[in-house]
Motif scaffolding. Structure first.
Motif, PDB file in Angstrom:
ATOM      1  N   ILE A  24      -2.687  -4.374  12.640  1.00  0.00           N
ATOM      2  CA  ILE A  24      -3.246  -3.100  13.112  1.00  0.00           C
ATOM      3  C   ILE A  24      -2.314  -1.942  12.767  1.00  0.00           C
ATOM      4  N   THR A  25      -1.019  -2.150  12.987  1.00  0.00           N
ATOM      5  CA  THR A  25      -0.038  -1.089  12.702  1.00  0.00           C
ATOM      6  C   THR A  25      -0.028  -0.734  11.216  1.00  0.00           C
ATOM      7  N   PHE A  26       0.000  -1.744  10.365  1.00  0.00           N
ATOM      8  CA  PHE A  26       0.039  -1.513   8.916  1.00  0.00           C
ATOM      9  C   PHE A  26      -1.192  -0.742   8.442  1.00  0.00           C
ATOM     10  N   PHE A  27      -2.378  -1.195   8.836  1.00  0.00           N
ATOM     11  CA  PHE A  27      -3.598  -0.544   8.362  1.00  0.00           C
ATOM     12  C   PHE A  27      -3.803   0.821   9.027  1.00  0.00           C
ATOM     13  N   TRP A  28      -3.318   0.967  10.257  1.00  0.00           N
ATOM     14  CA  TRP A  28      -3.371   2.266  10.945  1.00  0.00           C
ATOM     15  C   TRP A  28      -2.589   3.301  10.130  1.00  0.00           C
ATOM     16  N   ILE A  29      -1.394   2.917   9.697  1.00  0.00           N
ATOM     17  CA  ILE A  29      -0.560   3.817   8.882  1.00  0.00           C
ATOM     18  C   ILE A  29      -1.241   4.102   7.548  1.00  0.00           C
ATOM     19  N   LEU A  30      -1.797   3.058   6.932  1.00  0.00           N
ATOM     20  CA  LEU A  30      -2.466   3.213   5.642  1.00  0.00           C
ATOM     21  C   LEU A  30      -3.669   4.141   5.758  1.00  0.00           C
ATOM     22  N   GLU A  31      -4.362   4.101   6.880  1.00  0.00           N
ATOM     23  CA  GLU A  31      -5.518   4.974   7.096  1.00  0.00           C
ATOM     24  C   GLU A  31      -5.111   6.444   7.054  1.00  0.00           C
ATOM     25  N   GLY A  32      -3.914   6.729   7.502  1.00  0.00           N
ATOM     26  CA  GLY A  32      -3.434   8.109   7.472  1.00  0.00           C
ATOM     27  C   GLY A  32      -3.046   8.563   6.077  1.00  0.00           C
ATOM     28  N   MET A  33      -2.743   7.601   5.199  1.00  0.00           N
ATOM     29  CA  MET A  33      -2.295   7.925   3.846  1.00  0.00           C
ATOM     30  C   MET A  33      -3.445   8.007   2.848  1.00  0.00           C
ATOM     31  N   VAL A  34      -4.376   7.042   2.921  1.00  0.00           N
ATOM     32  CA  VAL A  34      -5.499   7.019   1.965  1.00  0.00           C
ATOM     33  C   VAL A  34      -6.805   6.767   2.703  1.00  0.00           C
TER      34      VAL A  34
END
Length: 276
Positions: A24-34
């Motif tokens: 969840i943390t990894f994809f949460w961060i990725l959602e903010g980037m792309v």
């Protein structure tokens, strides 16, 4: 491969929790980037009911986990189940087939049935009524659905005859892939199309979350996309045209309320509309 299976045979609960939280943390961060959609919603507020249902899923599954272990031990001991009836094969192929068959029964079949049986659809509705699909939506399941999914997984363990190492590997992959294909991320179109031939990509699964039929009744897969292609439930749609939610339950305020979502399965069934 032996080391991987050996690890998952005795994977500590802490490590399973780290896989869930880390994903969840990894994809949460990725959602903010792309991000796929630059929707101005309050991400933390939106996540509250989704995290609540993630917790209820854990609570429901934790005390029932011993049944998976006992069923797996019985199947292996008695050489019962599909992968125990097949000719001898390399370990890697044995593992791949085990995970694929568990994905077919525990995810694809369960998901398909939930869409076709009206009372089960009303339970599954909690997952579909999210108006801002992101990685936290992956575990947005009513406690009743957690029981339904568990029943299918248990049936899968017996039918497949999978040892506990393959079961734990499958469940770990299932969590991460669900977070991945629900994540509000944009992959290069060619990359998304390419991986969707083998695994469920973000663009592929987002079609399933469109608010109207026939798209809602498509792309049921969780890990492997082969099942949708094989059984004729694969559909494509331009991501720009996707509208999240469910046409029969359009109240976003109610669909963001934990209390409202807990009561959702007990509403009277509403006939959906078909696009076009």
């Amino acid at each position: 491969m032996e080391q991987i299976i050996s690890y998952f045979e005795t994977i500590p609960s802490l490590h399973r929790s780290l896989i869930l939280v880390g994903g969840i943390t990894f994809f949460w961060i990725l959602e903010g980037m792309v991000p796929l959609f630059n929707v101005p919603y309050k991400k933390w507020r939106h996540s509250v009911p989704n995290f609540f249902f993630t917790l209820t899923t854990i609570i429901v599954n934790f005390p029932l986990a011993f049944l998976l272990l006992k069923s797996s031990d019985w199947a292996v001991e008695n050489q019962f189940g599909i992968i125990n009836w097949l000719p001898e094969m390399p370990l890697w192929l044995y593992v791949v087939l085990g995970v694929m068959l568990l994905d077919l029964i525990g995810a694809y079949a369960a998901h398909w049935v939930e869409h076709k049986v009206k009372p089960l659809w009303m339970v599954h509705l909690v997952h579909h009524s999210d108006h801002n699909v992101d990685t936290t939506t992956a575990n947005r399941h009513h406690p009743l659905e957690s029981l339904i999914r568990y029943a299918f997984t248990l049936a899968g363990v017996l039918i497949v005859g999978a040892p506990i190492g393959i079961i734990m590997l499958y469940q770990s992959l299932s969590v991460v892939f669900s977070q991945f294909n629900h994540a509000n991320i944009r992959l290069p179109k060619k990359v998304d199309n390419a991986i969707s031939w083998f695994i469920v990509s973000p663009d592929m699964h987002k079609v399933h979350h469109h608010y109207q039929l026939p798209y809602t009744d498509s792309n049921y897969g969780n890990i492997f996309s082969i099942w949708d292609r094989l059984f004729g439930t694969y559909m494509t749609m331009n991501p720009k045209d996707i509208v999240y939610g469910v046409d029969t339950f359009p109240d976003e305020k109610e669909n963001s309320s934990i209390k409202g979502l807990l009561k959702q399965p007990f509403h009277k069934y509403r006939r959906p509309t078909t696009e076009g």
